[in-house]
Design an enzyme around this catalytic site. Structure first.
Site, short mmCIF file in Angstrom:
data_model
loop_
_atom_site.label_atom_id
_atom_site.label_comp_id
_atom_site.label_asym_id
_atom_site.label_seq_id
_atom_site.Cartn_x
_atom_site.Cartn_y
_atom_site.Cartn_z
N HIS A 154 11.67 -32.25 48.86
CA HIS A 154 12.83 -32.39 49.77
C HIS A 154 13.05 -31.17 50.67
O HIS A 154 14.09 -30.51 50.62
CB HIS A 154 14.10 -32.87 49.07
CG HIS A 154 14.39 -32.29 47.71
ND1 HIS A 154 14.70 -30.97 47.52
CD2 HIS A 154 14.46 -32.85 46.49
CE1 HIS A 154 14.93 -30.74 46.26
NE2 HIS A 154 14.78 -31.87 45.60
N HIS B 293 17.90 -32.87 32.07
CA HIS B 293 18.33 -32.87 33.47
C HIS B 293 18.07 -34.24 34.07
O HIS B 293 16.98 -34.80 33.91
CB HIS B 293 17.53 -31.78 34.19
CG HIS B 293 17.83 -31.60 35.64
ND1 HIS B 293 19.02 -31.97 36.23
CD2 HIS B 293 17.08 -31.05 36.64
CE1 HIS B 293 18.98 -31.67 37.53
NE2 HIS B 293 17.81 -31.12 37.79
N GLU C 109 17.86 -35.17 37.28
CA GLU C 109 17.09 -35.32 38.52
C GLU C 109 15.78 -36.03 38.20
O GLU C 109 15.16 -35.82 37.17
CB GLU C 109 16.85 -33.95 39.19
CG GLU C 109 16.39 -34.13 40.62
CD GLU C 109 16.46 -32.88 41.48
OE1 GLU C 109 16.65 -31.77 40.96
OE2 GLU C 109 16.31 -33.03 42.72
N ASP D 250 12.73 -36.07 39.00
CA ASP D 250 11.41 -35.50 38.68
C ASP D 250 11.27 -35.30 37.17
O ASP D 250 10.16 -35.13 36.66
CB ASP D 250 11.14 -34.19 39.45
CG ASP D 250 12.28 -33.20 39.41
OD1 ASP D 250 13.44 -33.59 39.19
OD2 ASP D 250 12.02 -31.99 39.61
N HIS E 266 20.16 -26.92 37.20
CA HIS E 266 20.31 -27.00 38.64
C HIS E 266 21.39 -28.00 39.09
O HIS E 266 21.87 -27.94 40.23
CB HIS E 266 18.92 -27.39 39.15
CG HIS E 266 18.76 -27.92 40.49
ND1 HIS E 266 17.96 -28.99 40.81
CD2 HIS E 266 19.29 -27.50 41.67
CE1 HIS E 266 17.99 -29.23 42.09
NE2 HIS E 266 18.78 -28.35 42.64
N ASP F 268 14.76 -26.73 34.69
CA ASP F 268 14.42 -26.12 35.99
C ASP F 268 14.42 -24.58 35.96
O ASP F 268 13.70 -23.95 36.75
CB ASP F 268 15.43 -26.58 37.05
CG ASP F 268 15.07 -27.94 37.65
OD1 ASP F 268 13.92 -28.38 37.50
OD2 ASP F 268 15.96 -28.55 38.27
N TYR G 12 10.79 -20.56 44.28
CA TYR G 12 11.57 -21.60 43.59
C TYR G 12 13.03 -21.18 43.48
O TYR G 12 13.95 -21.95 43.76
CB TYR G 12 10.96 -21.80 42.20
CG TYR G 12 11.53 -22.94 41.42
CD1 TYR G 12 10.96 -24.21 41.49
CD2 TYR G 12 12.63 -22.77 40.60
CE1 TYR G 12 11.49 -25.27 40.78
CE2 TYR G 12 13.16 -23.81 39.89
CZ TYR G 12 12.58 -25.06 39.97
OH TYR G 12 13.12 -26.10 39.26
N HIS H 2 8.75 -26.91 35.35
CA HIS H 2 7.75 -26.84 36.43
C HIS H 2 6.89 -25.60 36.24
O HIS H 2 7.41 -24.51 35.98
CB HIS H 2 8.43 -26.72 37.80
CG HIS H 2 9.33 -27.86 38.17
ND1 HIS H 2 8.85 -29.09 38.54
CD2 HIS H 2 10.68 -27.94 38.24
CE1 HIS H 2 9.89 -29.89 38.82
NE2 HIS H 2 11.00 -29.22 38.64
FE1 FEO Z 1 16.46 -30.24 39.50
FE2 FEO Z 1 13.06 -30.16 38.74
O1 FEO Z 1 14.75 -30.92 39.11
#
Ligand code: FEO
Length: 387
Positions: free
Chosen positions: A24, A78, A80, A82, A144, A163, A191, A222
């Protein structure tokens, strides 16, 4: 690629997104991973999942360790997508599983996937016994999203903070000591600058929680898993969260007929002449997410645009919107630009930088093509300000 055992009976079973180049608006030239961790104990537990299109890859890794139908708990640190995107697919394979999440996670998961997901809500400090190990949950709101939490395995000294401490890196290596530290550090900074920067206060709270527990392994959601560079990364996060900067400037601009570029070059020289490390960053050739990485360490920011149609060049406008949203603090700033008749661009930039709460140093507005003498005068005046 096989699952990777990170400690006895605890496996990395995530997905590697080698092709990801845009998250994004954040350029991810090294791709990314979505890390999921499988804990084989009396109650088999999976911590986080992967983006929906990597579900098969994660499932294949899980199947190499256990029958996925045996999964009892899926921890959603989380919401989100992903990290949660594969939960609905996984639940089809393990219909007896319960999804463990934070109070805000419950709300978020229901609003993403409907009201029927089998959920159990945990609060800060709650523990879940899964056999010889237990899981302790640490809520980390806004690191996040409001739902974010970390899962800690005290018996193993493993922290899975989602995250936090992540890096967008696709790699065959799984651990920090198998991968070049300078690249890892750069990607962790990028990041932080592009995802975590607005939440410094919450990061400081999370760091306090992390420092209070013994940790041998940090498995972010990640990039590389940390086991050798934990203290280095915690120190970096502390600096970034507190907007600690170096004696460094970034000069960010776009130009039409090179007049604003001439001003940018003169400002760049003024910084260098004042003993301040400076980077000249043309928005035509530098991605805004890379500029934010440079800004993470910069005490000074100069932003320039010529006036176009009574306003800014679009690239400058986009950068300012992006930068303002990421809310860097404690910077010194100046606006500059060339103009033909209206000259509104510099005032617009000045207003945004002011709105960011930066200490404003100067506002440089020069008409048409600035001559060498005009640029020299401007440069000398700026050097006085930088003394
Ligand atoms: Fe806030 Fe890797 O998602």
């Amino acid at each position: 690629m096989n699952p990777v055992e990170i400690k006895k009976d605890i496996y990395w079973v995530g997905g590697i997104d080698w092709d990801l180049r845009n998250f994004h608006g954040y350029s991810t030239e090294r791709g990314s991973t979505y890390n999921a961790y499988l804990i084989v104990d009396d109650h088999i537990t999976l911590v986080d999942t992967v983006k929906h299109y990597l579900f098969d890859e994660m499932l294949e890794r899980i199947c190499k360790v256990i029958d996925p139908a045996k999964i009892k708990y899926i921890i959603s640190n989380h919401v989100e997508m992903d990290h949660s995107g594969s939960i609905p697919f996984l639940l089809e394979r393990c219909p007896g599983a319960t999804v463990i999440t934070s109070p805000n996670g419950e709300k978020g998961l229901k609003m993403h996937y409907g009201p029927n997901m089998p959920l159990k809500v945990v609060n800060n400090g709650d523990e879940l016994k899964i056999g010889k190990r237990s899981l302790k949950f640490v809520l980390m709101p806004m690191v996040h999203w409001p739902d974010s939490m970390a899962t800690y395995i005290p018996e193993e000294k493993i922290l899975l903070p989602n995250d936090a401490f992540g890096q967008h890196i696709a790699s065959s290596e799984r651990f920090d000591d198998e991968f070049p530290w300078e690249i890892l550090k750069h990607e962790a900074a990028k990041y932080y600058a592009n995802i975590v920067l607005p939440y410094g206060r919450q990061v400081n709270k999370a760091l306090e929680a992390v420092k209070a527990i013994p940790v041998d392994i940090i498995g972010p959601s990640h990039g590389l898993i940390l086991r050798s560079k934990i203290s280095d990364m915690i120190k970096l996060y502390g600096d970034w969260a507190n907007n600690v900067t170096a004696r460094k400037a970034i000069v960010v601009y776009d130009t039409m007929w090179n007049s604003t570029k001439k001003i940018a070059l003169a400002i760049h020289e003024a910084f260098l002449d004042s003993g301040i490390n400076a980077r000249l960053l043309n928005l035509e050739t530098n991605h805004i997410s890379d500029i934010m990485t440079e800004m993470l360490y910069a005490e000074y920011i100069a932003v320039g645009s010529p006036t176009l149609n009574n306003g800014l060049l679009p690239a400058v406008s986009a950068f300012l919107t992006y930068m303002k949203g990421l809310a860097p603090k404690n910077r010194k700033a100046l606006a500059f630009g060339s103009y033909g008749w209206g000259g509104q661009s510099v005032d617009e930039i000045d207003k945004v930088l002011n709105d960011c709460g930066f200490q404003m140093l100067d506002k440089i507005k020069l008409q048409y093509v600035p001559l060498e003498g005009v640029l020299n005068d401007m440069k000398n005046k700026l050097k006085e300000v930088l003394k």
